[in-house]
Write an enzyme that holds these catalytic residues in place. Structure first.
Site, PDB file in Angstrom:
ATOM      1  N   TRP A   1      33.403 109.799  27.416  1.00 31.40           N
ATOM      2  CA  TRP A   1      34.002 110.034  26.108  1.00 31.40           C
ATOM      3  C   TRP A   1      33.858 108.759  25.293  1.00 31.40           C
ATOM      4  O   TRP A   1      34.191 107.667  25.763  1.00 31.40           O
ATOM      5  CB  TRP A   1      35.472 110.395  26.318  1.00 31.40           C
ATOM      6  CG  TRP A   1      36.259 110.685  25.097  1.00 31.40           C
ATOM      7  CD1 TRP A   1      35.892 111.469  24.034  1.00 31.40           C
ATOM      8  CD2 TRP A   1      37.574 110.219  24.810  1.00 31.40           C
ATOM      9  NE1 TRP A   1      36.910 111.516  23.112  1.00 31.40           N
ATOM     10  CE2 TRP A   1      37.953 110.756  23.553  1.00 31.40           C
ATOM     11  CE3 TRP A   1      38.488 109.401  25.474  1.00 31.40           C
ATOM     12  CZ2 TRP A   1      39.192 110.510  22.973  1.00 31.40           C
ATOM     13  CZ3 TRP A   1      39.726 109.147  24.887  1.00 31.40           C
ATOM     14  CH2 TRP A   1      40.067 109.699  23.650  1.00 31.40           C
TER      15      TRP A   1
ATOM     16  N   ASP B   1      41.375 109.822  34.368  1.00 35.31           N
ATOM     17  CA  ASP B   1      41.683 110.341  33.043  1.00 35.31           C
ATOM     18  C   ASP B   1      41.747 111.864  33.166  1.00 35.31           C
ATOM     19  O   ASP B   1      40.764 112.502  33.520  1.00 35.31           O
ATOM     20  CB  ASP B   1      40.602 109.933  32.036  1.00 35.31           C
ATOM     21  CG  ASP B   1      40.933 110.393  30.625  1.00 35.31           C
ATOM     22  OD1 ASP B   1      40.182 110.065  29.691  1.00 35.31           O
ATOM     23  OD2 ASP B   1      41.963 111.104  30.435  1.00 35.31           O
TER      24      ASP B   1
ATOM     25  N   LYS C   1      45.255 119.190  24.737  1.00 38.40           N
ATOM     26  CA  LYS C   1      44.482 120.431  24.834  1.00 38.40           C
ATOM     27  C   LYS C   1      45.241 121.528  25.565  1.00 38.40           C
ATOM     28  O   LYS C   1      45.273 122.666  25.107  1.00 38.40           O
ATOM     29  CB  LYS C   1      43.164 120.201  25.567  1.00 38.40           C
ATOM     30  CG  LYS C   1      42.423 118.926  25.249  1.00 38.40           C
ATOM     31  CD  LYS C   1      41.873 118.893  23.856  1.00 38.40           C
ATOM     32  CE  LYS C   1      40.769 117.885  23.708  1.00 38.40           C
ATOM     33  NZ  LYS C   1      41.200 116.514  23.492  1.00 38.40           N
TER      34      LYS C   1
END
Lengths: 417, 414
Positions: A147, A228, A264
């Site tokens: 990311w 993560d 999310k």
């Protein structure tokens, strides 16, 4: 990231114009796409840029359970509207531990998990890396690719970073051998940033056996795993299965760091709901770790925002709410999986050159399409399809209505010479 | 199949020392654990009404209702936050007339309250001012100011501010220290309700600092956490901002809506920088975004939506102004009453400085031994530095507190 050069000889202390030497920063690779999409007036535009879920009507989605709980919280006169503690809401933190490590994890009972509420996934990562810099500084190994914001956060925290070859372009799969080889050369005590599931941007995850190999090299080189977790629930559709890696590493006795985001999977993007967990060897050390974590948090925001954590806590600590959330999440993740299938079908029907198996093989929000930056540019400029130049496509932006146009656009750019 | 366990007796974190935080955190916990019926919390960091209760403002409740009726989604805001909030915050911070002429030049970014403004601001400055530029902070100031400066890579130094003998601003000391600061230094200034002393500068003193600023190309960084909450008048509390900006000095401003809207739990603030023109403003915003992206990606919207609604709705804005006046006036009244109560009891000391100060805090000069006695004997909780939160005083407890202060100080003082 490019370091900006301060034009020392042009900074004139007697000038009133103290900022004139500053140059425009590039737009964020992800937020920049979202802005460009918003500005586009085409009726066929498709937003496959930012990782935000859309319904089949291309609308953002607020979970029904979230709406219900928000209403309860807002109408509750007994709720303290004041500052949360620096480490955040206690119920929320406990709930996060259970979701991540398992309801009955012995680490929770023994006080070996230090948890603090953070500002979404980014906030948890920044707090975690600032803590690393201060107390266990070392090189950070990040997946290639990863990311885009990972690199920025690690750099701002003042740490060096190296890449391990995560994605194998030939197979469009996880490069296990390359990763293990790279990590086995890492300096002892280095930190390894690992995506728990639904790797961003590739959608490719290690198998359970491959996770054990990663654990082995971490043990041998005394590497610190920094997980993560932004997509729990989005990879396999099962929230327990998706955190296999964290639970396995915990079971194997690793001391480690975990960043957890609810942007999310609870759709709480804009209330910045996340947590950092640090696993220690005993509760006395946990107390010292917490006291230092609080200093890091205090100097970023003093204490975290309340509303998002209250909503999440109600889900995480109440069985009925939790089950309602899990059901709704299944619908959301189910739609994304369906879109993967549909897109593959359309590409196959149109006989688009290339192998598109990876679209249904990869998991989570994103597909690493394999399109080149030039093909992506063409997709955007000519066909108004917005995705990242890396070829990363957010599947959550695909609908039953736009999937055919998308497939046709992909065919056009792939065949374009 | 690989089976192994990592050695459990090796601790990754064994060299991590116990972290020391500021004086506030322990006091509240001690107070909560105490079951003495007359206990008093003078360490409270948010407003309390005359019954000792936290207050949810009516303007805020109404604004929240209006926000909820819009049925907005939970999508990511831009990295810099909600534009409507930023505009509204800048307008109230800089004043309508300055805003009308100059808003295109003001780079604004929504942040996590006052702390977030200082963090983002200091990180930005560290990136773009010549290396070695120091931040000058008042002595004393909020504990986190020098700590954040350090985290952001900036060296900080104190300038004299509070005279512990007169319990007023040591203005000659302040002037001396700022005159001898290197040209181009950053100077942190509390716009109003100085925390922790309650001692604010008068207009003529602000004018002198303005002259000094121009002479030495100082970068003024205003921390304005208490606009409206200090005197009840938004314009008066921002008089320093008005003075500096009207004089054409580019300032940096950190604003918070924690206290003045009772939104502490939602962390709503704004950082702004006055630029030379719109092009520069866009550049500065882009750089602020780059830094904010790696701190928090984007700020939380709940509080910002409420603040924006209150500030932009004429009825709610009017209501809010009334509520601000009530809070500010109650605190002023408590200051005056406390001073009077101590005088009436026959205290040998002059406590009049308390009624001359502003806002929530006051540094009493009370020492550790006396603080201990106040806590253990009288169950009155104050801060380790001898500071008290005026918001913790009310008509029911003021005589008790005054009596206790008299008892612990009648034979001595620090």
């Amino acid at each position: 990231m490019q370091k900006l050069q301060l034009l020392q000889n042009q900074f004139n202390p007697t000038s009133d114009d103290i900022f004139f030497h500053i140059v425009q920063a590039p737009p964020d690779p992800i937020f920049g796409i979202a802005n460009a999409y918003k500005a586009d007036t085409s009726s066929t535009k498709i937003d496959l840029g930012v990782g935000a879920y859309r319904t089949d009507e291309e609308k953002p989605y607020v979970f029904e359970i979230i709406k219900k709980l928000e209403k309860e919280i807002v109408n509750d006169p007994t709720l303290n509207k004041e500052y949360l503690p620096i480490e955040g809401l206690a119920d929320f933190n406990k709930g996060c531990q259970k979701l991540m490590f398992g309801q009955n994890s012995p680490l929770i009972a023994s006080g070996q998990i230090v948890t603090a509420q953070c500002l979404g996934g980014t906030g948890a990562l920044r707090v975690g890396f600032e803590f690393v810099k201060r107390h266990i500084p070392g090189d950070v190994y990040v997946s290639k690719p990863t990311w885009s914001n990972h690199n920025q956060v690690i750099e701002r925290a003042g740490l060096n970073q190296f890449e391990y070859p995560y994605f194998e372009p030939k197979t469009k799969g996880f490069n296990c051998a390359g990763t293990i080889e790279c990590l086995s050369q890492a300096r002892m005590g280095s930190i390894v940033l690992l995506h728990v599931c639904a790797h961003n941007p590739t959608g490719v995850d290690p198998t359970e056996a491959e996770w054990l190999q990663i654990a082995d090299v971490c043990k041998k080189r005394r590497l610190v795993p920094f997980f993560d977790c932004a997509y729990q629930g989005f990879a396999s559709g099962c929230i327990e299965k998706d955190v296999f890696a964290v639970r396995k590493f915990a079971e194997l006795g690793f001391q480690m760091i975990v960043a957890q985001s609810f942007s999310k999977n609870m759709g709480l993007y804009n209330e910045r709901v996340g947590a950092i967990h640090i696993v220690t060897s005993n509760k006395d050390i946990s107390a010292r770790v917490l006291s230092n974590l609080k200093i890091v948090i205090r100097t970023i925001c003093s204490n975290p925002p309340a509303i998002g954590a209250r909503i999440a806590a109600k889900i995480l600590t109440d069985e009925k709410n939790f089950n309602a959330w899990v059901e709704e999440l299944k619908t959301v993740t189910g739609r994304i999986i369906k879109m993967r299938t549909l897109l593959k079908q359309e590409l196959d029907n149109l006989k688009v050159p290339g192998n598109w198996d990876h679209i249904t093989r990869q998991t989570g929000f994103f597909t690493f399409t394999g399109l080149t930056p030039e093909q992506c540019d063409l997709l955007t400029k000519q066909y108004h399809v917005y995705l990242l130049r890396s070829g990363r496509m957010s599947m959550a932006g695909i609908t039953s209505k736009n999937v055919r146009y998308l497939a046709e656009s992909i065919k056009a750019v792939v065949q374009n010479k | 199949m690989l089976c192994f366990k990592v050695m459990r007796n090796f601790s990754l974190w064994s060299s991590v020392p116990l972290g020391q935080l500021d004086s506030m955190s322990g006091v509240v916990a001690q107070y909560e654990a105490d079951d003495f019926p007359q206990k008093v919390n003078l360490g409270v960091n948010t407003y309390r009404d005359n019954n000792g209760n936290p207050v949810v403002l009516e303007s805020v409740t109404k604004a929240l209702q209006m926000v909820r009726e819009k049925k907005l989604d939970n999508e990511y805001p831009p990295i810099e936050g909600l534009q409507s909030f930023i505009e509204a915050a800048i307008k109230v911070g800089y004043g309508e007339s300055y805003y009308a002429k100059n808003n295109k030049n003001i780079a604004g970014c929504q942040v996590l309250s006052g702390t977030g403004a200082v963090r983002l601001g200091f990180e930005f400055l560290n990136k773009f001012v010549p290396s070695g530029t120091k931040v000058f902070v008042p002595n004393p100031t909020k504990n986190i100011h020098p700590i954040i400066a350090k985290m952001a890579g900036l060296q900080s130094q104190e300038y004299r501010y509070f005279d512990p003998i007169t319990k007023q601003v040591d203005f000659s000391g302040l002037s001396e220290d700022l005159y001898s600061a290197p040209n181009g230094s950053i100077v942190l200034l509390h716009a109003c309700s100085h925390n922790p002393t309650g001692c604010d500068l008068e207009l003529y003193q602000w004018k002198q600092i303005l002259d000094l600023t121009k002479q030495k190309q100082i970068l003024p960084f205003f921390d304005m956490t208490y606009q409206g909450f200090t005197s009840g008048d938004l314009e008066k509390d921002a008089q320093a901002i008005r003075l500096f900006t009207e004089a054409g000095v580019p300032i940096i401003l950190g604003q918070s809506f924690d206290k003045n809207m009772g939104l502490s739990g939602q962390r709503t603030g704004c950082l702004s920088l006055v630029c030379s023109n719109e092009k520069e403003k866009l550049i500065v915003v882009s750089q602020l975004n780059l830094i904010a992206r790696s701190l928090w990606s984007c700020p939380p919207v709940h509080g910002a939506r409420i603040v924006e609604t209150v500030l932009n709705n004429p009825e709610l804005f009017k209501l809010w102004l009334c509520e601000l006046r009530v809070m500010a006036q109650r605190m002023k009244k408590m200051r005056v009453s406390f001073t009077k109560a101590l005088k009436d009891i026959g205290s040998p000391h002059d406590w009049s400085y308390i009624s001359k100060q502003f806002g929530m805090y006051s540094l009493t000069g009370i020492g550790p031994a006396q603080i201990k006695e106040l806590i253990e004997k009288y169950h009155i909780y104050l801060l380790n530095n001898g500071g008290i939160s005026i918001a913790g005083l009310n008509e029911s407890n003021i005589k008790y507190v005054a009596q206790a202060f008299h008892e612990v100080t009648k034979h001595n003082f620090i």
